[in-house]
Design an enzyme around this catalytic site. Structure first.
Site, PDB file in Angstrom:
ATOM      1  CG  ASN A 108      -0.325  -0.228   2.630  1.00 16.19           C
ATOM      2  OD1 ASN A 108       0.536  -0.679   2.767  1.00 16.19           O
ATOM      3  ND2 ASN A 108      -0.985   0.228   3.438  1.00 16.19           N
ATOM      4  CD  GLU A 144      -1.513   4.780   4.449  1.00 17.98           C
ATOM      5  OE1 GLU A 144      -1.030   5.645   5.345  1.00 17.98           O
ATOM      6  OE2 GLU A 144      -2.370   3.811   4.896  1.00 17.98           O
ATOM      7  CB  CYS A 184      -5.405  -1.378  -1.992  1.00 20.37           C
ATOM      8  SG  CYS A 184      -6.676  -0.649  -1.183  1.00 20.37           S
ATOM      9  CD  GLU A 197      -5.377  -5.730  -1.359  1.00 20.02           C
ATOM     10  OE1 GLU A 197      -5.074  -4.630  -1.169  1.00 20.02           O
ATOM     11  OE2 GLU A 197      -6.221  -6.235  -0.515  1.00 20.02           O
ATOM     12  CB  CYS A 257     -10.905  -2.494  -0.042  1.00 19.83           C
ATOM     13  SG  CYS A 257     -10.462  -1.857  -1.575  1.00 19.83           S
ATOM     14  CB  CYS A 306      -8.600  -4.393  -4.043  1.00 22.62           C
ATOM     15  SG  CYS A 306      -7.709  -3.131  -3.809  1.00 22.62           S
TER      16      CYS A 306
END
Ligand code: THU
Length: 141
Positions: free
Chosen positions: A53, A55, A64, A66, A99, A102
């Site tokens: 990830n 940010e 993310c 993924e 999530c 994703c």
């Protein structure tokens, strides 16, 4: 990136996915949430790509792990890449399914049977993408 020439999700593949997801997780950029996520995807070519990830001070720009892994697979193999499996690791260890965003992205490059592995209640669990996302969005024709 690493290549294994076996198209079934063997224990070897799973171990390699765990290794690569954890390796990527160590690279997470998560100063805002302090939550590190790593992911690794196995493509039908037998190659594994990983991501972490990333940010941003503008929170909504966060990406993310993924999706970073999926996008890396496309960058290396091209737009026709197909995913066989995805695995997620997190630190602190917490239940970490992919999530919703994703899931939709995974569905673009994987079949209903795409094998999704994530930490749940302290153990690594496996579920098919179709169970996580029974109704994926497809562009109406
Ligand atoms: N995160 C992921 O990388 N993958 C998920 O499936 C869920 C959330 C990241 C995004 C953000 O950096 C942090 O976890 C907290 O939401």
């Amino acid at each position: 990136m690493s290549t294994i020439h076996n198209h079934l999700l063997s224990d070897l593949h799973k171990d390699q996915l765990i290794l690569e997801a954890n390796r990527a997780m160590a690279h997470a950029y998560s100063p805002y949430s302090q939550f590190k996520v790593g992911s690794a995807v196995l493509t039908t070519s037998g190659t594994i790509y990983s991501g972490c990830n990333v940010e941003n001070a503008s929170y909504g720009l966060t990406m993310c792990a993924e999706r970073v892994a999926v996008f890396s697979a496309i960058a290396h193999e091209g737009p026709h890449v197909r995913l066989k499996a995805v695995l997620i690791a997190s630190d602190p260890k917490a239940t970490t399914p992919p999530c919703g965003a994703c899931r939709q992205v995974l569905s673009e490059f994987g079949d209903d049977s795409l094998s999704v592995h994530f930490p749940k209640g302290g153990v690594l669990t496996q579920i098919s993408l179709s169970c996580l996302l029974p109704e994926k969005f497809v562009l109406p024709s």
